[in-house]
Design a protein around this motif. Structure first.
Motif, PDB file in Angstrom:
ATOM      1  N   LYS A 139       1.698  -3.600  -2.196  1.00 18.59           N
ATOM      2  CA  LYS A 139       0.265  -3.584  -1.921  1.00 18.59           C
ATOM      3  C   LYS A 139      -0.461  -3.301  -3.239  1.00 18.59           C
ATOM      4  O   LYS A 139       0.043  -2.562  -4.081  1.00 18.59           O
ATOM      5  CB  LYS A 139      -0.084  -2.482  -0.921  1.00 18.59           C
ATOM      6  N   GLU A 140      -1.636  -3.893  -3.388  1.00 21.78           N
ATOM      7  CA  GLU A 140      -2.439  -3.691  -4.603  1.00 21.78           C
ATOM      8  C   GLU A 140      -2.657  -2.199  -4.839  1.00 21.78           C
ATOM      9  O   GLU A 140      -3.065  -1.470  -3.938  1.00 21.78           O
ATOM     10  CB  GLU A 140      -3.800  -4.396  -4.450  1.00 21.78           C
ATOM     11  N   GLY A 141      -2.341  -1.743  -6.051  1.00 27.01           N
ATOM     12  CA  GLY A 141      -2.607  -0.369  -6.437  1.00 27.01           C
ATOM     13  C   GLY A 141      -1.607   0.663  -5.948  1.00 27.01           C
ATOM     14  O   GLY A 141      -1.845   1.860  -6.087  1.00 27.01           O
ATOM     15  N   ASP A 142      -0.465   0.252  -5.372  1.00 22.86           N
ATOM     16  CA  ASP A 142       0.487   1.233  -4.822  1.00 22.86           C
ATOM     17  C   ASP A 142       1.509   1.750  -5.850  1.00 22.86           C
ATOM     18  O   ASP A 142       2.357   2.558  -5.517  1.00 22.86           O
ATOM     19  CB  ASP A 142       1.209   0.685  -3.587  1.00 22.86           C
ATOM     20  N   TYR A 143       1.418   1.296  -7.075  1.00 22.01           N
ATOM     21  CA  TYR A 143       2.307   1.751  -8.168  1.00 22.01           C
ATOM     22  C   TYR A 143       3.783   1.480  -7.887  1.00 22.01           C
ATOM     23  O   TYR A 143       4.650   2.184  -8.356  1.00 22.01           O
ATOM     24  CB  TYR A 143       2.089   3.237  -8.491  1.00 22.01           C
ATOM     25  N   SER A 144       4.063   0.438  -7.108  1.00 25.87           N
ATOM     26  CA  SER A 144       5.454   0.067  -6.870  1.00 25.87           C
ATOM     27  C   SER A 144       5.712  -1.318  -7.467  1.00 25.87           C
ATOM     28  O   SER A 144       4.785  -2.095  -7.678  1.00 25.87           O
ATOM     29  CB  SER A 144       5.787   0.081  -5.376  1.00 25.87           C
TER      30      SER A 144
END
Length: 162
Positions: free
Chosen positions: A32-37
């Motif tokens: 997901k956008e911005g999830d740092y994964s």
């Protein structure tokens, strides 16, 4: 040829086992956008971007482009150019490619979220690191290892993450 990112700190290509780093929140099959994964999957290598003023013109077998000051990557999920290279002087909706630090002196875009599905993640690259600190979702290597990678890859090379 396959580049295999096995885990949070190991990238294997051909006979080379290189140290790398990935997203702060590890590998994820539901990015997901911005999830740092870092998204799990098998992806194509798209294009090498490079800073000619810092690294010269690299020799490699994939498409390449010199990074200019107005180049960026759109990371606004609601914008029509989401997950695409853009040219802009606007500081909104983008990840700047022309950076003061050396992280993007080399970067390779990969085919994650080519369908440009909003919020499924954008700007997933292979880029440089100088300290192996976790990324926002990319795969990062030291410059000398990135240059080894450049010599080995071609248009048919894929990256397997996870």
């Amino acid at each position: 040829m396959i580049i295999h990112v096995k885990n949070k700190n190991t990238l294997i290509i051909d006979d080379f086992k290189l140290k790398c780093c990935i997203g702060k929140n590890g590998l994820n099959s539901n990015k997901k956008e911005g999830d740092y994964s870092t998204p799990k999957g098998l992806y194509n290598l798209k294009k090498l971007y490079f800073r000619k003023d810092r690294v010269g013109i690299p020799i490699c077998k994939i498409e390449k482009e010199n990074i200019k000051k107005n180049m960026a990557w759109c990371d606004d999920p609601l914008h029509k150019k989401y997950n695409n290279e853009i040219k802009t002087h606007n500081n909104e909706l983008k990840e700047k490619l022309y950076r003061v630090d050396h992280r993007y002196d080399y970067l390779i875009s990969i085919s994650h979220n080519e369908q440009k599905i909003p919020y499924k993640g954008s700007a997933i690259f292979i880029h440089l690191t100088d300290n192996y600190k976790p990324t926002a979702g990319c795969v990062a290597l030291k410059k000398k290892d990135f240059e080894v990678l450049l010599k080995l890859i071609n248009k048919k090379t894929k990256i397997k993450i996870g």
